[in-house]
Design a protein around this motif. Structure first.
Motif, PDB file in Angstrom:
ATOM      1  N   VAL A 115     -10.586   7.634  -1.487  1.00 15.34           N
ATOM      2  CA  VAL A 115     -10.412   6.468  -1.126  1.00 15.34           C
ATOM      3  C   VAL A 115     -11.220   6.161   0.271  1.00 15.34           C
ATOM      4  N   ASN A 116     -11.685   4.795   0.488  1.00 10.14           N
ATOM      5  CA  ASN A 116     -12.096   4.608   1.645  1.00 10.14           C
ATOM      6  C   ASN A 116     -11.256   4.630   3.068  1.00 10.14           C
ATOM      7  N   SER A 117     -11.040   5.714   3.638  1.00 10.30           N
ATOM      8  CA  SER A 117     -10.153   5.694   4.560  1.00 10.30           C
ATOM      9  C   SER A 117     -10.242   7.448   5.348  1.00 10.30           C
ATOM     10  N   TYR A 118      -9.325   7.422   6.326  1.00 16.60           N
ATOM     11  CA  TYR A 118      -9.880   8.612   7.116  1.00 16.60           C
ATOM     12  C   TYR A 118      -8.347   9.476   7.221  1.00 16.60           C
ATOM     13  N   PHE A 119      -8.476  10.680   7.594  1.00 15.20           N
ATOM     14  CA  PHE A 119      -7.444  11.472   7.949  1.00 15.20           C
ATOM     15  C   PHE A 119      -7.386  11.987   9.431  1.00 15.20           C
ATOM     16  N   LEU A 120      -6.408  12.254  10.077  1.00 22.68           N
ATOM     17  CA  LEU A 120      -6.455  12.885  11.426  1.00 22.68           C
ATOM     18  C   LEU A 120      -6.822  14.541  11.078  1.00 22.68           C
ATOM     19  N   GLU A 121      -7.622  15.157  12.037  1.00 27.60           N
ATOM     20  CA  GLU A 121      -7.962  16.359  11.696  1.00 27.60           C
ATOM     21  C   GLU A 121      -6.856  17.305  12.043  1.00 27.60           C
ATOM     22  N   GLU A 122      -7.002  18.444  11.458  1.00 23.60           N
ATOM     23  CA  GLU A 122      -5.963  19.553  11.855  1.00 23.60           C
ATOM     24  C   GLU A 122      -4.686  19.229  11.588  1.00 23.60           C
ATOM     25  N   GLY A 123      -4.368  18.411  10.654  1.00 20.61           N
ATOM     26  CA  GLY A 123      -3.235  18.286  10.204  1.00 20.61           C
ATOM     27  C   GLY A 123      -2.845  19.305   9.039  1.00 20.61           C
ATOM     28  N   TYR A 124      -1.581  19.532   8.328  1.00 18.97           N
ATOM     29  CA  TYR A 124      -1.291  20.455   7.570  1.00 18.97           C
ATOM     30  C   TYR A 124      -1.214  20.100   6.149  1.00 18.97           C
ATOM     31  N   PHE A 125      -0.941  18.790   5.883  1.00 20.78           N
ATOM     32  CA  PHE A 125      -0.865  18.187   4.440  1.00 20.78           C
ATOM     33  C   PHE A 125      -1.352  16.816   4.459  1.00 20.78           C
ATOM     34  N   TYR A 126      -2.255  16.506   3.452  1.00 21.19           N
ATOM     35  CA  TYR A 126      -2.825  15.190   3.216  1.00 21.19           C
ATOM     36  C   TYR A 126      -2.827  14.524   1.894  1.00 21.19           C
ATOM     37  N   LEU A 127      -2.892  13.273   1.833  1.00 17.15           N
ATOM     38  CA  LEU A 127      -2.770  12.701   0.560  1.00 17.15           C
ATOM     39  C   LEU A 127      -3.388  11.613   0.557  1.00 17.15           C
ATOM     40  N   GLU A 128      -4.063  11.434  -0.704  1.00 22.48           N
ATOM     41  CA  GLU A 128      -5.010  10.159  -0.804  1.00 22.48           C
ATOM     42  C   GLU A 128      -4.257   9.270  -1.750  1.00 22.48           C
ATOM     43  N   CYS A 129      -4.079   7.948  -1.479  1.00 24.35           N
ATOM     44  CA  CYS A 129      -3.219   7.240  -2.218  1.00 24.35           C
ATOM     45  C   CYS A 129      -3.731   5.946  -2.729  1.00 24.35           C
ATOM     46  N   SER A 130      -3.766   5.490  -4.019  1.00 28.59           N
ATOM     47  CA  SER A 130      -3.889   4.090  -4.672  1.00 28.59           C
ATOM     48  C   SER A 130      -2.691   3.227  -4.585  1.00 28.59           C
ATOM     49  N   LEU A 131      -2.738   1.975  -4.098  1.00 30.66           N
ATOM     50  CA  LEU A 131      -1.650   1.241  -4.279  1.00 30.66           C
ATOM     51  C   LEU A 131      -0.866   1.055  -5.303  1.00 30.66           C
ATOM     52  N   MET A 132       0.468   0.967  -5.413  1.00 30.35           N
ATOM     53  CA  MET A 132       1.004   0.742  -6.762  1.00 30.35           C
ATOM     54  C   MET A 132       1.650  -0.443  -6.944  1.00 30.35           C
ATOM     55  N   GLU A 133       2.629  -0.490  -5.346  1.00 31.48           N
ATOM     56  CA  GLU A 133       3.286  -1.689  -5.423  1.00 31.48           C
ATOM     57  C   GLU A 133       3.894  -1.888  -3.816  1.00 31.48           C
ATOM     58  N   ILE A 134       3.942  -3.145  -3.529  1.00 28.96           N
ATOM     59  CA  ILE A 134       4.667  -3.512  -2.215  1.00 28.96           C
ATOM     60  C   ILE A 134       5.767  -4.232  -2.610  1.00 28.96           C
ATOM     61  N   ILE A 135       6.839  -3.684  -1.806  1.00 32.82           N
ATOM     62  CA  ILE A 135       8.161  -4.535  -2.392  1.00 32.82           C
ATOM     63  C   ILE A 135       8.865  -5.099  -0.924  1.00 32.82           C
ATOM     64  N   ASP A 136       8.808  -6.361  -0.706  1.00 40.57           N
ATOM     65  CA  ASP A 136       9.230  -7.113   0.323  1.00 40.57           C
ATOM     66  C   ASP A 136      10.605  -7.255   0.319  1.00 40.57           C
ATOM     67  N   GLY A 137      11.180  -7.776   1.453  1.00 37.20           N
ATOM     68  CA  GLY A 137      12.516  -8.156   1.405  1.00 37.20           C
ATOM     69  C   GLY A 137      13.573  -7.342   2.104  1.00 37.20           C
ATOM     70  N   PHE A 138      13.197  -6.265   2.735  1.00 36.48           N
ATOM     71  CA  PHE A 138      14.190  -5.228   3.439  1.00 36.48           C
ATOM     72  C   PHE A 138      14.195  -5.779   4.782  1.00 36.48           C
ATOM     73  N   GLY A 139      14.761  -6.882   4.805  1.00 34.34           N
ATOM     74  CA  GLY A 139      14.793  -7.660   6.338  1.00 34.34           C
ATOM     75  C   GLY A 139      13.501  -8.127   6.578  1.00 34.34           C
ATOM     76  N   VAL A 140      12.845  -7.575   7.669  1.00 38.89           N
ATOM     77  CA  VAL A 140      11.574  -7.771   8.037  1.00 38.89           C
ATOM     78  C   VAL A 140      10.721  -6.793   7.632  1.00 38.89           C
ATOM     79  N   ASN A 141      11.126  -5.862   6.614  1.00 34.87           N
ATOM     80  CA  ASN A 141      10.453  -4.772   6.526  1.00 34.87           C
ATOM     81  C   ASN A 141      10.074  -4.951   4.990  1.00 34.87           C
ATOM     82  N   SER A 142       9.110  -3.861   4.644  1.00 31.61           N
ATOM     83  CA  SER A 142       8.529  -3.824   3.354  1.00 31.61           C
ATOM     84  C   SER A 142       8.408  -2.235   3.028  1.00 31.61           C
TER      85      SER A 142
END
Length: 200
Positions: A115-142
């Motif tokens: 994916v076209n993005s970056y990681f923080l160096e020296e972490g211990y676990f990394y994931l690259e993710c493709s967006l599946m869904e955005i669910i709005d409506g948890f108050g001001v959050n999603s």
């Protein structure tokens, strides 16, 4: 009906999550801005979605992370180590009037492969993710949910049959966020006493 414990206090729901401490993971979400500039943001409401390869986190539409992911449909996840608390804190820096975060330039990073993005160096676990869904409506959050398409881990942090889990965590501690506003280093653990024949 049995009486409630006399030590229980009814909480004001308008400030519920600020009245008690909860233990959470602490991750860095990576995305790309319109100017093709890396953006990082710390999240503690972040977790696997089920036992398959899905990952979700809570965000607000007011943040660049939300709009970046909605537009480009991808993001990264870095699990930082305890000695990266300062860098993790810097990712929470507010944007300036020109909508930039110069502090992010000081954070060591490396590019994701799928994916076209970056990681923080020296972490211990990394994931690259493709967006599946955005669910709005948890108050001001999603809730933003992605499918994990690539994953990496620091070899020292990977569980092995030849090594005791408690020894692994003692030798390579984990970072936890204690909402609101504190963190902890987890370097000791116990096996959970699951009932006999317990299954996921």
């Amino acid at each position: 009906m049995e009486n409630m414990n006399n030590n229980l206090v009814s909480l004001d729901l308008s400030s519920l999550w600020d009245r008690i401490f909860t233990v959470n993971p602490l991750v860095i979400i990576g995305s790309m801005d319109d100017e093709d500039t890396p953006n990082f943001a710390p999240k503690h409401m972040a977790f696997p979605i089920g036992w398959d390869n899905y990952f979700g986190f809570v965000c607000t539409p007011n943040h660049s992370t939300y709009s970046n992911i909605k537009k480009y449909e991808e993001f990264t996840v870095t699990y930082p180590k305890p000695d990266q608390v300062t860098f993790t804190s810097l990712t929470a820096t507010q944007r300036r009037q020109d909508d930039t975060k110069p502090e992010l330039e000081t954070i060591p990073r490396f590019q994701a492969s799928e994916v076209n993005s970056y990681f923080l160096e020296e972490g211990y676990f990394y994931l690259e993710c493709s967006l599946m869904e955005i669910i709005d409506g948890f108050g001001v959050n999603s809730l933003i949910v992605g499918e994990v398409i690539k994953a990496y881990a620091d070899e020292d942090y990977i569980r092995k049959n030849s090594r005791d889990d408690n020894d692994l965590i003692y030798s390579h501690p984990l970072l936890a966020y204690l909402h609101p506003g504190r963190f902890a280093i987890v370097d000791e653990s116990q096996a959970f006493p699951f009932p006999k024949k317990f299954k996921k």
